[in-house]
Design an enzyme around this catalytic site. Structure first.
Site: not given
Ligand code: GLN
Length: 235
Positions: A56-58, A87, A117, A148-149, A212, A214
């Site tokens: 997601g977004e850390s 991630c 990151r 993804i990023r 990822h 998942e």
């Protein structure tokens, strides 16, 4: 493979791909003996034997965890129970981060590594790559890594007082990012032992994957975490 499990696994459900992790855990054999908890409060966390921190977004996950009063309990949890970070979750589990949000960002720690990151570049530089994974079911069948990023592992910090770091999967050095600034790519530098090629590692009961699992239909990484990292701590 049937997992003999009587275990409560939490998934940190602040932001990101927590529902996808839940679906993957539900697919594992003998799920009836595995309780899955979406963790949103310290009380939820207290029920868990192990935790998954999703992608997601850390920075957002950390901020929401702070607002939920979870940062302190999570830091305590990491000290004694198995945690898997995927991630953004991997960033939270790292000891330090390069390219953090302006003003810094809060981490949980737990794994003696520094990650960069967004080290593979921005969203449009997302990619997939088949991975060989040490110790996974059907090892001859590659695991599809979705990046993804994603963070890049830029350094390991092994210390005799910490559990040893075990490399679980590496990506080919030829796939290292070529254009981004955090991790300059040298055409001649294809050392397969380069820490930047590490995309999955274990340290004691913790697991870090920069990709990822998942977001695939392949439950072998979830099975790996439960079998290798979680169940041995309950024995
Ligand atoms: N770059 C994101 C972060 O800093 C992680 C991206 C992801 O989880 N897909 O948290």
């Amino acid at each position: 493979m049937a997992l003999i499990a009587n275990v409560t696994i939490g998934i940190l459900a602040m932001q990101g791909a927590f529902a996808e992790h839940q679906v993957m855990l539900q697919k594992l054999s003998l799920k009836s003996r595995m309780v899955i908890v979406l963790v949103r409060t310290p009380e939820d966390l207290a029920r868990c034997d192990a935790l998954i921190i999703p992608g997601g977004e850390s920075t957002t996950i950390a901020l929401l965890a702070r607002l939920a009063g979870l940062l302190g309990p999570l830091r305590e949890f990491v000290k004694s129970k198995p945690v898997w970070g995927t991630c953004a979750g991997a960033i939270l589990l790292a000891q330090s981060v390069e390219g953090a949000k302006k003003g810094g960002q809060e981490l949980l720690g737990g794994i003696s590594a520094t990650v960069a990151r967004n080290g593979w570049g921005s969203q449009i530089e997302s990619f997939e790559a088949p991975l060989e994974v040490e110790g996974m079911r059907d090892p001859e069948r590659p695991f599809q890594g979705v990046f993804i990023r994603a963070p890049v592992v830029v350094a390991l910090h092994p210390s005799p007082s910490d559990p040893p770091i075990q490399i679980v999967s590496r990506i080919s050095a030829s796939l290292l990012p070529r254009t981004q600034t955090l991790v300059p790519y040298d055409e001649d530098d294809t050392d397969p032992r380069d820490p930047r090629t590490i995309v999955a590692l274990r340290q004691g009961r913790h697991l870090l994957t920069s990709f990822h699992p998942e977001l695939t239909k392949d439950d072998r990484f979830h099975e790996y975490f439960v079998r290798e990292c979680v169940l041995p701590t309950l024995a």
